[in-house]
Design a protein around this motif. Structure first.
Motif, PDB file in Angstrom:
ATOM      1  N   GLY A 156       8.468   3.648   0.306  1.00 41.99           N
ATOM      2  CA  GLY A 156       7.236   4.237  -0.201  1.00 41.99           C
ATOM      3  C   GLY A 156       6.082   3.248  -0.304  1.00 41.99           C
ATOM      4  N   LEU A 157       6.285   2.039   0.182  1.00 42.77           N
ATOM      5  CA  LEU A 157       5.246   1.011   0.184  1.00 42.77           C
ATOM      6  C   LEU A 157       5.190   0.355   1.562  1.00 42.77           C
ATOM      7  CD1 LEU A 157       5.985  -0.888  -3.153  1.00 42.77           C
ATOM      8  CD2 LEU A 157       4.085   0.670  -2.711  1.00 42.77           C
ATOM      9  N   GLN A 202       0.833  -1.190   0.000  1.00 43.37           N
ATOM     10  CA  GLN A 202       0.000   0.000   0.000  1.00 43.37           C
ATOM     11  C   GLN A 202       0.873   1.248   0.000  1.00 43.37           C
ATOM     12  OE1 GLN A 202      -2.605   0.350   3.394  1.00 43.37           O
ATOM     13  NE2 GLN A 202      -4.149   1.324   2.132  1.00 43.37           N
ATOM     14  N   THR A 203       0.485   2.236  -0.792  1.00 39.75           N
ATOM     15  CA  THR A 203       1.195   3.509  -0.838  1.00 39.75           C
ATOM     16  C   THR A 203       0.536   4.500   0.107  1.00 39.75           C
ATOM     17  OG1 THR A 203      -0.220   4.399  -2.576  1.00 39.75           O
ATOM     18  CG2 THR A 203       1.751   3.158  -3.283  1.00 39.75           C
ATOM     19  N   ASP A 249       6.186   2.042   7.256  1.00 44.07           N
ATOM     20  CA  ASP A 249       7.115   1.859   6.143  1.00 44.07           C
ATOM     21  C   ASP A 249       8.547   1.753   6.673  1.00 44.07           C
ATOM     22  OD1 ASP A 249       8.244   1.680   3.624  1.00 44.07           O
ATOM     23  OD2 ASP A 249       7.992   3.812   3.161  1.00 44.07           O
ATOM     24  N   GLU A 259      -0.583   7.362  -0.763  1.00 44.64           N
ATOM     25  CA  GLU A 259      -1.754   7.893  -1.471  1.00 44.64           C
ATOM     26  C   GLU A 259      -2.957   6.968  -1.312  1.00 44.64           C
ATOM     27  OE1 GLU A 259       1.352   7.578  -2.836  1.00 44.64           O
ATOM     28  OE2 GLU A 259       1.850   9.717  -2.716  1.00 44.64           O
TER      29      GLU A 259
END
Length: 160
Positions: free
Chosen positions: A119-120, A37-38, A114, A40
């Motif tokens: 970033g994930l 998941q990011t 994270d 965003e």
């Protein structure tokens, strides 16, 4: 760190419920949380959650709008825990949670999850922040006493 882990696990539950069919409808379980998941995506889930909880569409979530989380069946499905986590997003402590406060809480959660800063948030990173399940209590065996009882009804040692 323990508080972060608790808040993170509670937040994961909150983030997972964004797929509710309609406002104030009890949301489903952890659907959609399997893959990476990011930030965003996490904030988009927060936005969906916000939209579903902000029943009067005034741009704020209040205690009255959170009440659904402590009513059946949500009171049995982690609702009180979700309510507590959402309430913690109230950064200015005015008893009203804005969309920005929810998004900022998601950003803070994402940063804590994270671990490798790629970033994930992977399933592994999410699992690392979940509290360990309590081990079941060991079964206790009761062995009947073969020692004679004294006059008080208490067991006495052998030979006594």
């Amino acid at each position: 760190m323990i508080r972060t882990a608790f808040a993170s696990s509670a937040a994961l539950v909150v983030l997972a419920v964004a797929g509710a069919a309609a406002a104030q409808t009890p949301p489903p379980g952890m659907a959609g949380m399997g893959g990476p998941q990011t930030l965003e995506a996490m904030q988009a889930r927060q936005d969906q959650m916000f939209d579903r909880l902000d029943v009067n569409t005034d741009g704020m979530i209040t205690g009255n709008e959170l009440a659904v989380l402590t009513q059946p069946p949500m009171n049995q499905a982690g609702g009180p825990r979700m309510r507590s986590m959402i309430t913690r997003a109230d950064a200015d402590r005015n008893a009203r949670i804005s969309r920005d406060e929810m998004r900022n809480a998601a950003a803070a959660l994402f940063a804590s999850l994270d671990a490798d800063h790629d970033g994930l948030v992977s399933p592994t990173e999410r699992a690392a922040m979940m509290p360990a399940a309590a081990a079941p209590a060991p079964a206790r065996m009761t062995v009947p006493s073969t020692v004679p009882a004294d006059q008080t009804g208490m067991d006495v040692p052998n030979g006594g």
